[in-house]
Design an enzyme around this catalytic site. Structure first.
Site, PDB file in Angstrom:
ATOM      1  N   ARG A 170     -63.246 -18.963  73.725  1.00  0.00           N
ATOM      2  CA  ARG A 170     -63.456 -19.550  73.828  1.00  0.00           C
ATOM      3  C   ARG A 170     -64.760 -19.773  72.608  1.00  0.00           C
ATOM      4  NH1 ARG A 170     -62.645 -17.671  79.291  1.00  0.00           N
ATOM      5  NH2 ARG A 170     -61.337 -18.175  80.261  1.00  0.00           N
TER       6      ARG A 170
ATOM      7  N   HIS B 153     -61.018 -25.621  70.970  1.00  0.00           N
ATOM      8  CA  HIS B 153     -60.067 -25.259  72.092  1.00  0.00           C
ATOM      9  C   HIS B 153     -58.770 -25.750  72.094  1.00  0.00           C
ATOM     10  CE1 HIS B 153     -59.083 -24.856  76.314  1.00  0.00           C
ATOM     11  NE2 HIS B 153     -58.531 -25.452  76.372  1.00  0.00           N
TER      12      HIS B 153
ATOM     13  N   TYR C  86     -49.964 -24.533  80.172  1.00  0.00           N
ATOM     14  CA  TYR C  86     -50.241 -24.646  78.371  1.00  0.00           C
ATOM     15  C   TYR C  86     -48.723 -24.231  77.644  1.00  0.00           C
ATOM     16  CZ  TYR C  86     -54.949 -24.513  78.266  1.00  0.00           C
ATOM     17  OH  TYR C  86     -56.381 -24.212  78.009  1.00  0.00           O
TER      18      TYR C  86
END
Length: 220
Positions: A72, A162, A197
């Site tokens: 992240r 991201h 995802y």
């Protein structure tokens, strides 16, 4: 809504309230697929190449840490040289993740070289620096990624950090990595988060029936 429901649920458990007022509240529908756009395999390669060729030594490290380690943005920008180490013969990075959890992330050779190039002869301090020599933050990282995307000839409506974490997950799934292994690498608490995802989960070429039939080919 999850935060609100959790708060009132705690109040009920602690005896502050008899019933949760959020118990029967309808929650918004969460789409099966993540709305975040990721890069395609070729776009990701182009951004990596642009980062490697950039005169700013931190650019390649930034792209590698986000796209090849799946960090992240706050984990990448918060990493220090002191967090680098070795574990069982592997070069690792000690990452401060969500919930103040500490994890050891193995560094593939390419990522290790990118980080070594970024830190040069420094022995302490942030791994990722701005051009002024200060710690890189998410805003600076976003600007750097947009510049690299432009140099790579990639036209996207809005490039942000991201997207590379999203690309990290989707690229592994497209490469055939087991969902459980991808979940562990992405540090998702729930496999359903990882599945959101998976852009190619409806691809019939990847259907488990084909894998089973190939495994039992000698008997069929």
């Amino acid at each position: 809504m999850s935060v609100v429901a959790g708060f009132y649920r705690t109040c009920v458990i602690d005896g502050v309230l008899e019933h949760s007022p959020a118990e029967y509240v309808r929650r918004p529908h969460v789409p099966a697929e993540s709305p975040t756009l990721g890069l395609t395999h070729l776009q990701f390669e182009a951004v990596l190449t642009a980062g490697r060729q950039s005169p700013n030594r931190c650019d390649f490290a930034l792209v590698s840490m986000l796209g090849l380690l799946g960090l992240r943005i706050f984990e990448a920008t918060g990493s220090d040289i002191e967090d680098l180490g070795e574990e069982h013969g592997h070069r690792v990075l000690r990452v401060h993740g969500k919930g103040d959890k500490i994890v050891l992330v193995p560094l593939p050779p390419a990522v290790g070289r990118a980080i070594e190039r970024a830190i040069d002869d420094r022995t302490a301090g942030p791994i990722l620096l701005t051009s002024r020599g200060t710690r890189m933050d998410r805003h600076c990282a976003t600007r750097r990624l947009r510049r690299l995307a432009e140099q790579a000839g990639i036209k996207l409506p809005r490039m942000h950090p991201h997207m590379l974490r999203h690309t990290f997950v989707t690229t592994m799934l497209d490469a055939g990595v087991d969902l459980r292994d991808v979940q562990i690498a992405a540090r998702h608490a729930d496999p359903r988060t990882t599945m959101r995802y998976d852009r190619a989960r409806k691809n019939l070429d990847r259907h488990p029936n084909n894998i089973l039939a190939a495994y039992m080919a000698s008997a069929t």
